[in-house]
Design a protein around this motif. Sequence first.
Motif, short mmCIF file in Angstrom:
data_model
loop_
_atom_site.label_atom_id
_atom_site.label_comp_id
_atom_site.label_asym_id
_atom_site.label_seq_id
_atom_site.Cartn_x
_atom_site.Cartn_y
_atom_site.Cartn_z
N ARG A 74 -48.67 18.34 -109.82
CA ARG A 74 -48.78 18.04 -108.39
C ARG A 74 -50.16 17.50 -108.04
O ARG A 74 -50.31 16.76 -107.07
CB ARG A 74 -48.47 19.29 -107.56
N ASN A 77 -50.00 13.72 -109.09
CA ASN A 77 -49.30 12.76 -108.23
C ASN A 77 -49.85 12.76 -106.80
O ASN A 77 -49.32 12.08 -105.92
CB ASN A 77 -47.78 12.98 -108.25
N GLY A 78 -50.91 13.52 -106.59
CA GLY A 78 -51.58 13.45 -105.29
C GLY A 78 -51.06 14.42 -104.25
O GLY A 78 -51.55 14.44 -103.13
N ALA A 79 -50.05 15.23 -104.62
CA ALA A 79 -49.50 16.17 -103.64
C ALA A 79 -50.52 17.25 -103.30
O ALA A 79 -50.58 17.73 -102.18
CB ALA A 79 -48.22 16.81 -104.17
N SER A 103 -47.92 6.32 -104.85
CA SER A 103 -46.55 6.32 -105.37
C SER A 103 -46.20 5.03 -106.10
O SER A 103 -45.14 4.92 -106.68
CB SER A 103 -45.55 6.54 -104.24
N THR A 108 -42.67 10.69 -109.96
CA THR A 108 -42.46 12.08 -110.35
C THR A 108 -40.97 12.38 -110.41
O THR A 108 -40.23 12.08 -109.47
CB THR A 108 -43.12 13.03 -109.34
N PRO A 110 -38.73 15.43 -110.24
CA PRO A 110 -38.89 16.84 -109.89
C PRO A 110 -38.00 17.72 -110.75
O PRO A 110 -37.04 17.26 -111.36
CB PRO A 110 -38.45 16.89 -108.44
N THR A 113 -33.98 19.28 -107.31
CA THR A 113 -34.01 18.60 -106.04
C THR A 113 -32.86 19.10 -105.21
O THR A 113 -31.73 19.15 -105.65
CB THR A 113 -33.95 17.08 -106.23
N SER A 114 -33.19 19.53 -104.03
CA SER A 114 -32.16 20.06 -103.15
C SER A 114 -31.50 18.91 -102.43
O SER A 114 -31.73 18.70 -101.26
CB SER A 114 -32.80 21.02 -102.16
N VAL A 115 -30.74 18.14 -103.16
CA VAL A 115 -30.02 17.05 -102.50
C VAL A 115 -28.83 17.68 -101.79
O VAL A 115 -27.80 17.92 -102.38
CB VAL A 115 -29.54 16.00 -103.52
N VAL A 124 -29.72 6.93 -103.70
CA VAL A 124 -30.83 7.77 -104.12
C VAL A 124 -31.79 6.97 -105.00
O VAL A 124 -33.00 7.04 -104.85
CB VAL A 124 -30.32 9.03 -104.88
N GLY A 128 -36.17 5.02 -104.55
CA GLY A 128 -37.33 4.82 -105.40
C GLY A 128 -38.12 3.58 -105.05
O GLY A 128 -39.28 3.44 -105.43
N LEU A 176 -32.35 11.16 -111.07
CA LEU A 176 -33.72 11.34 -110.60
C LEU A 176 -34.70 10.56 -111.46
O LEU A 176 -35.70 10.04 -110.97
CB LEU A 176 -34.07 12.83 -110.59
N ARG A 179 -34.43 7.07 -110.29
CA ARG A 179 -35.18 6.90 -109.04
C ARG A 179 -36.66 6.68 -109.35
O ARG A 179 -37.31 5.82 -108.77
CB ARG A 179 -34.99 8.14 -108.17
N GLN A 183 -39.37 3.07 -109.15
CA GLN A 183 -40.71 2.99 -108.55
C GLN A 183 -41.62 2.05 -109.33
O GLN A 183 -42.67 1.64 -108.83
CB GLN A 183 -41.35 4.39 -108.48
N LEU B 253 -34.55 14.43 -99.22
CA LEU B 253 -34.66 14.81 -100.63
C LEU B 253 -35.62 15.98 -100.80
O LEU B 253 -35.77 16.51 -101.89
CB LEU B 253 -35.16 13.64 -101.46
N ASP B 257 -40.53 15.59 -102.93
CA ASP B 257 -40.01 14.32 -103.41
C ASP B 257 -40.42 13.18 -102.48
O ASP B 257 -40.78 12.09 -102.93
CB ASP B 257 -38.48 14.36 -103.46
N HIS B 259 -42.98 12.93 -100.67
CA HIS B 259 -44.38 12.58 -100.93
C HIS B 259 -44.49 11.72 -102.17
O HIS B 259 -45.20 10.71 -102.20
CB HIS B 259 -45.23 13.83 -101.09
N ALA B 260 -43.76 12.11 -103.22
CA ALA B 260 -43.82 11.36 -104.48
C ALA B 260 -43.27 9.95 -104.30
O ALA B 260 -43.53 9.07 -105.11
CB ALA B 260 -43.04 12.10 -105.56
N LEU B 261 -42.49 9.74 -103.26
CA LEU B 261 -41.93 8.42 -103.01
C LEU B 261 -42.74 7.66 -101.97
O LEU B 261 -42.30 6.65 -101.43
CB LEU B 261 -40.47 8.53 -102.57
N GLY B 262 -43.92 8.17 -101.66
CA GLY B 262 -44.82 7.39 -100.83
C GLY B 262 -44.70 7.62 -99.33
O GLY B 262 -45.20 6.84 -98.54
#
Lengths: 485, 364
Positions: A74, A77-79, A103, A108, A110, A113-115, A124, A128, A176, A179, A183, B253, B257, B259-262
Amino acid sequence: MSDFDRSGDTDLGADADSADSDPFGDAGPAIRLDDVSLSLGGHSILDSVSVDVGEGTFVGLIGPNGAGKTTLLRTLNGALAPDEGSVRVVGEDVHALSSKAASRLVATVPQTTSVTFDFPVRDVVEMGRTPHRGRFDGWRERDTAAVDDAMRRTAVESLADRPVTEVSGGERQRVLIARALAQETPVLLLDEPTASLDINHQVRTLELVSDLVADGTTAVAAIHDLNLAAHYCDALVLLSGGRILSAGDPAAVLSEEHLREAFDAEAVVSRHPVTGSVYVTALPPSSDDANGRVHVVGGGGTGARALHLLSAAGYALSAGALNEGDTDAEAARRVGADLVTVPPYSPVDDAARAAVESRVEAADVTVVADVEVGDGNLANLDAAAEADRLVLVEERPFSERNYAGDEGFAVYERLRERGTIVEPGDLLSVVGELACDSFRERDDGADGTRDGETGPGDADAGANDAEPTHDDAGGDDTAADLFSD
Amino acid sequence: MSVRTRATTWSLGLSGLLLLVVVVSAGIGAVTIPPRTVAAILADAVPVPVGVSLGGATVLPLVGPVPTPTLEFVSPFAFSVPRPARIIVLSVRLPRILLAALVGFALATAGTVMQGFFRNPMADPSIVGVSSGAAVGAVATIVLSLSIPFGLEGAAFVSAVVTAFVVYLLASENGRTPVATLLLAGVAIQTFLGAVISFLLLQSGESLRQVVFWLMGHLAGATWSEVGMLALVLPLPFVVLLVHARDLNVLLLGEEDAHALGIEVERTKQLLLATASVVTAAAVSVSGVIGFVGLVVPHMLRLLVGPDHRVLLPASALAGASFLVATDTVARSGGAEIPVGVVTAAVGAPFFLYLLRTREVRSP
């Protein structure tokens, strides 16, 4: 501890001087973490983590639960912004960039994922493209091409119109990944990509990542399964308590010493007979030899039953000498026996024989299984003949399993004179009886010697240095030797 | 079919449905007016600009007299319609119908956004305390006989927006607003404001009936000025939400997620929450608390058009408008006026249960 620090520096540490000798290739690092520290809620999660990852490398992030693997991803990826230090991806400071710009550098995948809303799979994957699209941009040819390509590579084209909530776990994982591929980033992060997948999908997922890496993507994956990590990753980073315990070549990182330090678990590291990768087998917590210590001479599967029975009954075990890859050698590892091995198809040499003798001497009881005897392993039987208390398991007459000629008969005759001959079913009770005798004898001798002599740690440490073939031999050295071929 | 085509198709179809419902509804009441007549009246009432005349002159400082351009309107049709019917439709029924349409539009929009925002199909527009806030403002104005600018609606609107903001502040820490905390803060504030409302009710004395009527949700006594106010307020936030429909999709999502997608997650959340709250507050301040529109309509439409907000948001808004016009027609067509909130709940709850049992409502 100083050992680990050293290995960290030489392999991957981004200290100014060592960073120049980039272990991952000629290109500048795709990812450079420089002295990254991070606290969450007052707890230090990452502590001065420095690592360089070269372009086109597949790096596995391993370590026990709570070691900081996910947090590190995390941060990458900048989170999460680090409290100290910097994270650079292809030269850019990730945390100085907008989420959108970051991004375009890092994708990333994950863990879960709570889709919950049933978007079609294709939608989905199309998400991306978000970082590449302005708010008022339409959908362009390039976007379609990227999405098509991502779906083809992950083989999810046939699922395009299915709701993502209705595909299987393995398929969703691929969606995923698709996706993330859409990117079109130089760096791909995966958080436990194989967790909750069956073995087939685990392998397919990692094969896919390997292919992407072969095409120039840089991948960092947190992986729980050490053996999968060792097999697929170019390099491993072992995290423990928020620090890098070891980093670099999988064989060097996955040493028994490191694993004990990081996971607080006893494990045996060997080579997988089929893939040739480093292979880790976790052992049950080592038993103290309250019931006594037993050495088992077996081979070709004849000793496995005795090893399991005796282990279940709580005896501390040693075994050997056995050829590496022998069924009994695997069995011995599984039960955590102190194992003496020789290379495949090699006879028991003098060093191994000495190791066997020392174990026979340390053992309360020595068991010789219904083993086939040839010139190669006759030394085992010879060494066993020195045992104070000896048990012979006989299922077949010795003549049927003697390939060592007269010499074999001579040695076995000595064993029969000294030992107790049992049927397999009586093994436990006879060993129990003899072990009790052994205890009484020792207690009569000198109080307290037993602890000193047979404490498993002491015994191991003493024996190991002398014997290069022994499995426990010092982690990095062995690993390096093994890896040179 | 591309997203744009689907969005356009659904929007056009549901606009047609809305028009149909409006026409039918305008014909229903104490005096029944046939739909043909209603349609004629409505067509006549639509002004069509035909040209610009430069009549008159405005005297500007420094410039002097300047001819003022004035749009000329003409009603293109001249249907012969009985005058009483024209008055009933245009002055009595139409304001109420249009207000119902606008309120339904607003509540369904806000409901759709909140359900996406909270990733929870049980979320409704007032989940962050907007309705309770509006109710406190309105009830206080009535009970304490306050006289403030913009009156009852103004007080309700301001207290609604303030409440949402307070809930947001309570749930935020270190620049992050976890959705779960927001939900709980909303529940806590709603409970607290419920106590305040109960206390005010005890003090209400003679105005009790008026207060209860407001609380139940009502569209009676709608005026053209209320319609105009809402018609002025709603378009901008709606467009803002529509522009962010794609971000809302990605937010579904999960925040990590997204955030990871911008997506700038916190900023987008702030914007969505603020906009949806303003939309809700605008609707609630003129109509009182009308339940179930913002819960059931987005849900129903999600089953029909799928979860993509670029299609769902306009479709849901238009369907919400039709739904509230229809239910309000039921509310006013009986012998005695029933608050429309009672009708939406009476119709909405069983329908929701039907969905729950038969269509497998997807929970997160």
